[in-house]
Design a protein around this motif. Structure first.
Motif, mmCIF file in Angstrom:
data_model
loop_
_atom_site.group_PDB
_atom_site.id
_atom_site.type_symbol
_atom_site.label_atom_id
_atom_site.label_comp_id
_atom_site.label_asym_id
_atom_site.label_seq_id
_atom_site.Cartn_x
_atom_site.Cartn_y
_atom_site.Cartn_z
ATOM 1 N N THR A 1 0.858 -1.185 0.000
ATOM 2 C CA THR A 1 0.000 0.000 0.000
ATOM 3 C C THR A 1 0.897 1.238 0.000
ATOM 4 O O THR A 1 2.084 1.151 0.327
ATOM 5 N N ARG B 1 0.585 -3.740 -6.969
ATOM 6 C CA ARG B 1 -0.402 -3.652 -5.894
ATOM 7 C C ARG B 1 -0.400 -2.265 -5.254
ATOM 8 O O ARG B 1 -1.449 -1.752 -4.864
ATOM 9 N N GLU C 1 -2.204 -0.036 -7.677
ATOM 10 C CA GLU C 1 -3.644 -0.280 -7.548
ATOM 11 C C GLU C 1 -4.206 0.469 -6.337
ATOM 12 O O GLU C 1 -5.293 1.052 -6.394
ATOM 13 N N ASP C 2 -3.459 0.462 -5.238
ATOM 14 C CA ASP C 2 -3.886 1.175 -4.034
ATOM 15 C C ASP C 2 -3.936 2.687 -4.286
ATOM 16 O O ASP C 2 -4.912 3.349 -3.934
ATOM 17 N N SER D 1 -4.222 4.273 -7.131
ATOM 18 C CA SER D 1 -5.128 4.687 -8.206
ATOM 19 C C SER D 1 -6.594 4.315 -7.975
ATOM 20 O O SER D 1 -7.418 4.561 -8.855
ATOM 21 N N LYS D 2 -6.923 3.773 -6.808
ATOM 22 C CA LYS D 2 -8.305 3.328 -6.590
ATOM 23 C C LYS D 2 -9.318 4.475 -6.687
ATOM 24 O O LYS D 2 -10.465 4.247 -7.020
ATOM 25 N N SER D 3 -8.893 5.707 -6.452
ATOM 26 C CA SER D 3 -9.824 6.836 -6.581
ATOM 27 C C SER D 3 -9.548 7.648 -7.856
ATOM 28 O O SER D 3 -10.059 8.747 -8.014
ATOM 29 N N GLU E 1 -5.599 1.087 -17.996
ATOM 30 C CA GLU E 1 -4.761 -0.010 -17.514
ATOM 31 C C GLU E 1 -3.355 0.112 -18.082
ATOM 32 O O GLU E 1 -2.379 -0.218 -17.405
ATOM 33 N N LYS F 1 -1.222 2.349 -15.915
ATOM 34 C CA LYS F 1 -0.827 1.677 -14.675
ATOM 35 C C LYS F 1 0.269 0.645 -14.947
ATOM 36 O O LYS F 1 1.246 0.558 -14.195
ATOM 37 N N ASP G 1 -4.619 11.073 -14.588
ATOM 38 C CA ASP G 1 -5.928 10.885 -13.963
ATOM 39 C C ASP G 1 -6.987 11.650 -14.746
ATOM 40 O O ASP G 1 -6.880 12.858 -14.967
ATOM 41 N N SER H 1 -10.241 11.766 -13.819
ATOM 42 C CA SER H 1 -11.439 12.003 -12.982
ATOM 43 C C SER H 1 -11.670 13.465 -12.713
ATOM 44 O O SER H 1 -10.896 14.319 -12.966
#
Length: 187
Positions: free
Chosen positions: A71, A119, A122-123, A125-127, A132, A135, A185, A187
């Protein structure tokens, strides 16, 4: 512990014992089985060759402990485990690095660092809304960077302590993965 686990552990312990005085490319299955009192058939029931056994050792002794630290907040602890393991098993790791087993060690480390960073990414970029590909590219880039630093440490015979190496890596990487992903990002 199952019979399989007991057998694999005994074979692993014999290989590690032999690696304290022999190069990995000079250790044969018969040497391992003679050391632990098993037959060659027993060895081949569990592993294809000495290098697969070596990979199993690294997987069991390194990967299992690192997974819980993948994490953004805990990556330093995970990396510390890898560095400490290497220093604690200095002779075995350097023996592998300096032998024909080097390719196996590098491939193993590449998988460990890639999995570790994937991993973490992934932690992070979860928001975020990221492709892909971004990443995966980020993971590839930073795992190669981490691999390069680690191999350089092996080339220097682990001269620096694990704490010194962690500090160096932390100075170079802290915030960089987040910044890289933030650029993409949507978003």
């Amino acid at each position: 512990m199952s019979n399989t686990a007991i057998t694999q552990t005994a074979l692993a312990n014999s290989l590690k014992k032999l690696m304290l005085s022999h190069s990995i490319n000079h250790i044969h299955v018969k040497m391992i089985t003679d050391d632990c009192g098993f037959t060659r058939h027993t060895f081949y029931n569990h592993f294809h060759d000495v290098y697969e056994l070596l990979g199993w050792i690294f997987s069991c002794e390194v990967i299992d402990g690192v997974d819980q630290y993948c994490t953004l907040d805990q990556w330093q602890q995970g990396l510390q485990l890898i560095l400490d393991y290497t220093a604690d098993n200095r002779i075995i790791c350097l023996n592998t690095y300096r032998s024909l087993g080097r390719d196996h060690l590098e491939a193993f480390l590449q998988r460990v660092f890639y999995r570790f960073l994937f991993r973490i990414i992934e932690d992070i970029s979860k928001s975020m809304v990221l492709s892909e590909d971004i990443k995966l590219d980020c993971c590839e880039f930073y795992s190669n960077a981490l691999m390069g630093v680690f191999i350089s440490w092996l080339k220097r015979d682990l001269r620096e302590t694990p704490q010194q190496m962690l500090k160096q890596i932390d100075q170079m990487m802290s915030g960089n993965i987040v910044n890289t992903l933030s650029k993409f990002d949507r978003s």
